[in-house]
Design a protein around this motif. Structure first.
Motif, PDB file in Angstrom:
ATOM      1  N   ASP A 148       0.842  -1.199   0.000  1.00  0.00           N
ATOM      2  CA  ASP A 148       0.000   0.000   0.000  1.00  0.00           C
ATOM      3  C   ASP A 148       0.884   1.259   0.000  1.00  0.00           C
ATOM      4  O   ASP A 148       0.617   2.222  -0.709  1.00  0.00           O
ATOM      5  CB  ASP A 148      -0.917   0.021   1.233  1.00  0.00           C
ATOM      6  CG  ASP A 148      -1.867  -1.163   1.264  1.00  0.00           C
ATOM      7  OD1 ASP A 148      -2.332  -1.571   0.176  1.00  0.00           O
ATOM      8  OD2 ASP A 148      -2.139  -1.682   2.364  1.00  0.00           O
ATOM      9  N   VAL A 149       1.939   1.203   0.812  1.00  0.00           N
ATOM     10  CA  VAL A 149       2.861   2.339   0.886  1.00  0.00           C
ATOM     11  C   VAL A 149       3.452   2.596  -0.507  1.00  0.00           C
ATOM     12  O   VAL A 149       3.532   3.739  -0.985  1.00  0.00           O
ATOM     13  CB  VAL A 149       3.989   2.056   1.909  1.00  0.00           C
ATOM     14  CG1 VAL A 149       5.053   3.152   1.893  1.00  0.00           C
ATOM     15  CG2 VAL A 149       3.403   1.898   3.308  1.00  0.00           C
ATOM     16  N   GLN A 150       3.809   1.489  -1.168  1.00  0.00           N
ATOM     17  CA  GLN A 150       4.395   1.564  -2.505  1.00  0.00           C
ATOM     18  C   GLN A 150       3.392   2.146  -3.519  1.00  0.00           C
ATOM     19  O   GLN A 150       3.735   3.012  -4.324  1.00  0.00           O
ATOM     20  CB  GLN A 150       4.815   0.141  -2.925  1.00  0.00           C
ATOM     21  CG  GLN A 150       5.679   0.064  -4.175  1.00  0.00           C
ATOM     22  CD  GLN A 150       6.966   0.873  -4.027  1.00  0.00           C
ATOM     23  OE1 GLN A 150       7.513   0.989  -2.917  1.00  0.00           O
ATOM     24  NE2 GLN A 150       7.419   1.465  -5.121  1.00  0.00           N
ATOM     25  N   SER A 151       2.132   1.665  -3.441  1.00  0.00           N
ATOM     26  CA  SER A 151       1.100   2.173  -4.372  1.00  0.00           C
ATOM     27  C   SER A 151       0.937   3.681  -4.215  1.00  0.00           C
ATOM     28  O   SER A 151       0.851   4.416  -5.199  1.00  0.00           O
ATOM     29  CB  SER A 151      -0.269   1.543  -4.099  1.00  0.00           C
ATOM     30  OG  SER A 151      -0.182   0.164  -4.160  1.00  0.00           O
ATOM     31  N   PHE A 152       0.901   4.143  -2.970  1.00  0.00           N
ATOM     32  CA  PHE A 152       0.752   5.577  -2.749  1.00  0.00           C
ATOM     33  C   PHE A 152       1.975   6.319  -3.295  1.00  0.00           C
ATOM     34  O   PHE A 152       1.846   7.386  -3.885  1.00  0.00           O
ATOM     35  CB  PHE A 152       0.573   5.879  -1.245  1.00  0.00           C
ATOM     36  CG  PHE A 152      -0.867   5.869  -0.802  1.00  0.00           C
ATOM     37  CD1 PHE A 152      -1.706   4.816  -1.122  1.00  0.00           C
ATOM     38  CD2 PHE A 152      -1.403   6.918  -0.072  1.00  0.00           C
ATOM     39  CE1 PHE A 152      -3.045   4.795  -0.724  1.00  0.00           C
ATOM     40  CE2 PHE A 152      -2.740   6.918   0.333  1.00  0.00           C
ATOM     41  CZ  PHE A 152      -3.549   5.856   0.006  1.00  0.00           C
ATOM     42  N   ALA A 153       3.161   5.738  -3.087  1.00  0.00           N
ATOM     43  CA  ALA A 153       4.401   6.410  -3.522  1.00  0.00           C
ATOM     44  C   ALA A 153       4.459   6.515  -5.057  1.00  0.00           C
ATOM     45  O   ALA A 153       5.045   7.455  -5.597  1.00  0.00           O
ATOM     46  CB  ALA A 153       5.614   5.648  -3.000  1.00  0.00           C
ATOM     47  N   GLU A 154       3.821   5.554  -5.729  1.00  0.00           N
ATOM     48  CA  GLU A 154       3.858   5.576  -7.204  1.00  0.00           C
ATOM     49  C   GLU A 154       2.794   6.500  -7.783  1.00  0.00           C
ATOM     50  O   GLU A 154       2.852   6.861  -8.960  1.00  0.00           O
ATOM     51  CB  GLU A 154       3.643   4.149  -7.744  1.00  0.00           C
ATOM     52  CG  GLU A 154       4.890   3.290  -7.560  1.00  0.00           C
ATOM     53  CD  GLU A 154       4.620   1.807  -7.731  1.00  0.00           C
ATOM     54  OE1 GLU A 154       3.479   1.441  -8.107  1.00  0.00           O
ATOM     55  OE2 GLU A 154       5.551   1.025  -7.478  1.00  0.00           O
TER      56      GLU A 154
END
Ligand code: URA
Length: 241
Positions: A148-154
């Protein structure tokens, strides 16, 4: 600045209510640039006129900046016929200042909302081009993961809608801090929906470089300090900072 009625100018500075200012005029206690003010309809440029009340000089503050800790159930609007608004929560003397909420929080979102009469600052604070970040505390209905953290960062895509990359820091199984510089309609809730989570509680903690005052109870408000006013447009960001 445009000329305004003397009773409006002085009541906005907490000298007295509008009827109180009228009474002071009647009593011959108000002077503008050394001349006795005779009628409340007289108009003056608020920032280019020297006023005295009962012999005491009055410095007119043109703009006002109020931090409100908005409770749930309150509308981010100036007035509404059916529901209480953020302006309704203010003390009477601040209600006379033509304040409006700079940006909106949903009715069920709580936390830091800025009330001001400074349209230019409000516009700058809300424009994504200004890169003024807002920090939210989020609680949702499923466990959060590093994906989820990664999705937001992308950057999140939801149909036609694209949300800019955002930082998320997981703070508990169901809770996170999220920092965004856009202010799209229901933005945080929609970003979480896109990753298959429902936001169950949302609170704004920070705007630019200004934190919600921890001593401000829900529904309470206080003026910003000079350094906080400057820090509103702070572009620094990063949840760790
Ligand atoms: N994002 C939301 O979804 N709601 C708010 O009130 C603020 C940001």
């Amino acid at each position: 600045m445009a000329a305004e009625r003397i009773d409006k100018i002085l009541s906005s500075q907490n000298i007295a209510s509008r009827s109180g200012v009228k009474a002071l005029i009647k009593a011959g206690k108000i002077f503008a640039n050394g001349q006795l003010v005779k009628r409340p309809e007289e108009k003056y440029d608020p920032t280019a006129t020297q006023f005295t009340v009962d012999g005491q000089p009055v410095t007119v503050q043109q703009y006002h900046y109020i931090m409100l800790n908005k409770p749930q159930g309150i509308l981010s609007a100036s007035r509404d016929q059916h529901a209480p608004t953020v302006i309704d929560l203010l003390p009477e003397e601040w209600k006379r200042r033509d304040l409006f909420p700079a940006g909106r929080l949903d009715k069920d979102t709580e936390g830091f909302i800025l009330l001001t009469n400074d349209g230019e600052l409000s516009h700058k604070m809300l424009s994504p081009k200004s890169h003024v970040y807002k920090l939210y505390e989020v609680c949702c209905d499923r466990k959060l993961t590093q994906e989820d953290v990664q999705s937001f960062a992308e950057g999140i895509h939801s149909g036609e809608q694209v949300f800019l990359p955002a930082e998320m820091k997981i703070t508990g199984e169901y809770t996170a801090l999220v920092e965004i510089c856009e202010g799209k309609f229901h933005q945080i809730k929609r970003m979480f929906q896109t990753i298959g989570a429902q936001v169950v509680h949302l609170k704004r903690l920070k705007i630019g470089g200004v934190w919600l005052d921890k001593n401000l109870s829900s529904g309470a408000a206080r003026p910003l300090t000079e350094s906080e006013i400057t820090a509103l447009l702070d572009r620094k960001h990063g949840i760790e900072s």
